[in-house]
Scaffold this active site. Structure first.
Site, PDB file in Angstrom:
ATOM      1  N   THR A  11      47.873 -28.125  23.456  1.00 57.92           N
ATOM      2  CA  THR A  11      47.449 -28.906  22.607  1.00 57.92           C
ATOM      3  C   THR A  11      46.481 -30.193  23.483  1.00 57.92           C
ATOM      4  OG1 THR A  11      48.421 -27.963  20.842  1.00 57.92           O
ATOM      5  CG2 THR A  11      48.084 -30.285  20.809  1.00 57.92           C
ATOM      6  N   VAL A  12      47.368 -30.689  24.821  1.00 57.02           N
ATOM      7  CA  VAL A  12      47.426 -31.873  25.069  1.00 57.02           C
ATOM      8  C   VAL A  12      45.967 -30.573  26.457  1.00 57.02           C
ATOM      9  CG1 VAL A  12      47.640 -33.606  26.866  1.00 57.02           C
ATOM     10  CG2 VAL A  12      49.365 -32.397  24.595  1.00 57.02           C
ATOM     11  N   LYS A 100      57.362 -34.832  29.805  1.00 56.46           N
ATOM     12  CA  LYS A 100      58.617 -35.617  30.044  1.00 56.46           C
ATOM     13  C   LYS A 100      59.566 -35.451  31.115  1.00 56.46           C
ATOM     14  CE  LYS A 100      58.644 -34.147  25.378  1.00 56.46           C
ATOM     15  NZ  LYS A 100      57.796 -34.075  24.746  1.00 56.46           N
ATOM     16  N   VAL A 127      56.154 -40.857  27.462  1.00 52.98           N
ATOM     17  CA  VAL A 127      56.652 -41.207  26.720  1.00 52.98           C
ATOM     18  C   VAL A 127      55.750 -41.908  25.829  1.00 52.98           C
ATOM     19  CG1 VAL A 127      58.746 -43.545  26.777  1.00 52.98           C
ATOM     20  CG2 VAL A 127      58.161 -42.397  29.283  1.00 52.98           C
ATOM     21  N   GLY A 129      53.706 -41.215  23.583  1.00 55.46           N
ATOM     22  CA  GLY A 129      52.036 -40.376  23.892  1.00 55.46           C
ATOM     23  C   GLY A 129      51.132 -41.571  24.457  1.00 55.46           C
ATOM     24  N   ILE A 131      51.063 -44.383  23.208  1.00 59.77           N
ATOM     25  CA  ILE A 131      50.836 -45.787  23.539  1.00 59.77           C
ATOM     26  C   ILE A 131      51.698 -46.030  25.131  1.00 59.77           C
ATOM     27  CG2 ILE A 131      52.747 -47.618  23.004  1.00 59.77           C
ATOM     28  CD1 ILE A 131      54.067 -45.923  20.562  1.00 59.77           C
ATOM     29  N   GLY A 182      53.897 -28.090  10.976  1.00 54.87           N
ATOM     30  CA  GLY A 182      53.399 -28.004  12.568  1.00 54.87           C
ATOM     31  C   GLY A 182      53.886 -29.496  13.900  1.00 54.87           C
ATOM     32  N   LYS A 200      62.409 -39.363  27.245  1.00 51.72           N
ATOM     33  CA  LYS A 200      61.695 -40.661  27.988  1.00 51.72           C
ATOM     34  C   LYS A 200      62.509 -41.878  28.002  1.00 51.72           C
ATOM     35  CE  LYS A 200      58.799 -38.404  24.032  1.00 51.72           C
ATOM     36  NZ  LYS A 200      58.252 -38.237  22.279  1.00 51.72           N
TER      37      LYS A 200
HETATM   38  N1  HSE Z   1      58.112 -33.406  20.276  1.00 51.53           N
HETATM   39  C1  HSE Z   1      57.546 -34.792  20.309  1.00 51.53           C
HETATM   40  C2  HSE Z   1      57.795 -36.394  18.964  1.00 51.53           C
HETATM   41  C3  HSE Z   1      56.321 -34.670  20.997  1.00 51.53           C
HETATM   42  O1  HSE Z   1      57.660 -35.296  18.161  1.00 51.53           O
HETATM   43  O2  HSE Z   1      57.743 -36.776  18.812  1.00 51.53           O
HETATM   44  C4  HSE Z   1      55.340 -35.663  21.844  1.00 51.53           C
HETATM   45  O3  HSE Z   1      56.552 -36.124  23.275  1.00 51.53           O
END
Ligand code: HSE
Length: 402
Positions: A11-12, A100, A127, A129, A131, A182, A200
């Site tokens: 995904t990333v 992380k 940490v 995503g 932000i 998902g 995080k």
């Molecule tokens: N599983 C994590 C969340 C994904 O729900 O925030 C992002 O780190």
């Protein structure tokens, strides 16, 4: 031209590739050079994918290619990702990551290698995503002392708690929906039991203390014991329930770090950070409080943070921009001495015993509730636990107040 490699085409990884493609002109203008993806490392083949010709399976090709100066490690885990990152940094190649778990576990060591090799280990995406919190603490707040950080750092649990609050829905039912959409993994333990938020906040605690905070030593509670009865009491008091990750650092440098559900006023700045959004409140000696919010997960928000790290590396060749923290263990504060107020939900039959045991507590009555709810006065954690032990199975749940 700066040639980079992406490790992991999930995904990333696919988000990073898409962002560099879509914003290529902007990146070139700002970095002064074109950023080109030369390799994508993955175990799988991607027949028909527009980047099929860049997919490789052998990491050695990337490591030995002197044209590659920056890697994006977006494969996750602490096995191959750790080995690959260490080898790249030892070779003087910068690494940008969203991993992380790896930063929380081996960040100090990897940052030290980057410093020694005059390259960078960057982890903005690890940490919250998209932000910008890592860069903020690393450089924007450099002249201030960050005293504490309180954040909603996990989108999955925030989605579940928001649904429970707004739709009066049961935890198990919402978790199933989140899995279908998902948001939640098939094995949701890391999210719902607070481990993801723990990693995080460990990273933020490393940065705040300048020392190593072991994520396994963080007091961690998840959301799986929260019920609709808890939310009914929270609502009756104009409050909500959020999974918060908190770190406060005393003047002597010791850190108190916790991940747990908290009850907080709806009008608190984090009280209306809902659904999959993340929010972070940072308290500094000079600045006071500052708030950050946005998408803490997802393909493009996370890719935006990884690609910004790539830009930082591209614009500072031969210069380490991230401050490292020491491998020495941070001194952890005594959590049993921490004071807070608590919400306690008990069997209705125990009402009088509870009011006597928690002197000065305030009842909270939810409409149609079978149980009794109370807010205790501020008390030390160990005193609270001792009283709860006396009350035994009359106590159905307890949640700290923010
Ligand atoms: N599983 C994590 C969340 C994904 O729900 O925030 C992002 O780190």
């Amino acid at each position: 031209m700066i040639k980079i490699a992406v490790l992991g085409y999930g995904t990333v990884g696919s988000g990073v590739v898409e962002l560099i493609e879509r914003n290529g002109a902007l990146l070139k203008e700002r970095a002064g050079e074109e950023i080109v993806i030369k390799y994508i490392l993955d175990l799988r083949d991607f027949p028909g994918d527009p980047y099929e010709d860049k997919i490789i399976h052998d990491y050695g090709t990337i490591l030995e290619d002197s044209q590659i100066s920056i890697l994006c490690e977006v494969m996750g885990g602490v096995g191959a990702a750790y080995r690959f990152t260490k080898q790249a940094l030892e070779a003087g190649k910068s690494v940008c990551t969203s991993n992380k778990e790896l930063v929380a576990k081996h960040g100090a060591e990897l940052l030290a290698i980057a410093e020694r090799m005059h390259c960078n280990y960057m982890f903005e995406a690890s940490v919250a995503g998209g932000i910008p919190i890592i860069r903020t603490i690393n450089s924007v707040l450099l002249a201030d002392r960050v005293e504490s950080v309180t954040g909603i750092l996990n989108g999955t649990t925030n989605y579940i708690l928001t649904k429970m609050e707004k739709e009066n829905a049961d935890y198990g039912e919402v978790l199933r929906q989140a899995q279908e959409l998902g948001y939640a993994e098939r094995n949701p333990e890391a999210d719902v039991e607070g481990l993801d938020a723990g990693r995080k906040i460990a990273i933020l605690a490393d940065m705040l203390t300048g020392k190593n905070v072991d994520p396994d030593k963080i007091a961690t509670e998840g959301i799986s014991k929260i019920t609709t009865a808890d939310f009914a009491c929270a609502k009756a008091a104009g409050m909500t329930i959020k999974l918060l990750a908190r770190c406060s650092v005393s003047e002597d440098g010791s850190a108190c770090v916790r991940v747990a559900p908290y009850m907080l006023a709806l009008e608190h700045p984090l009280g209306r950070v809902d659904d999959v959004f993340n929010g972070i409140q940072v308290t500094c000696g000079m600045l006071g409080d500052a708030l950050f919010g946005g998408k803490g997960a997802g393909k493009l928000p996370t890719a935006s943070a990884v690609a910004a790290d790539v830009m930082d590396c591209a614009m500072h060749p031969g210069k380490t921009v991230m401050r490292a923290w020491s491998e020495e263990a941070a001194v952890m504060g005594d959590m049993t001495e921490m004071k807070s107020r608590f919400f306690v939900r008990t069997k209705a039959s125990a009402r009088d015993a509870v009011l006597e045991a928690f002197a000065g507590s305030t009842p909270v009555t939810a409409e149609g509730a079978e149980d009794a709810g109370f807010f205790t006065p501020a008390m030390r954690e160990r005193e609270f636990q001792a009283i709860c032990s006396q009350l035994g199975d009359a106590v159905l749940n307890r949640i700290r107040l923010l």
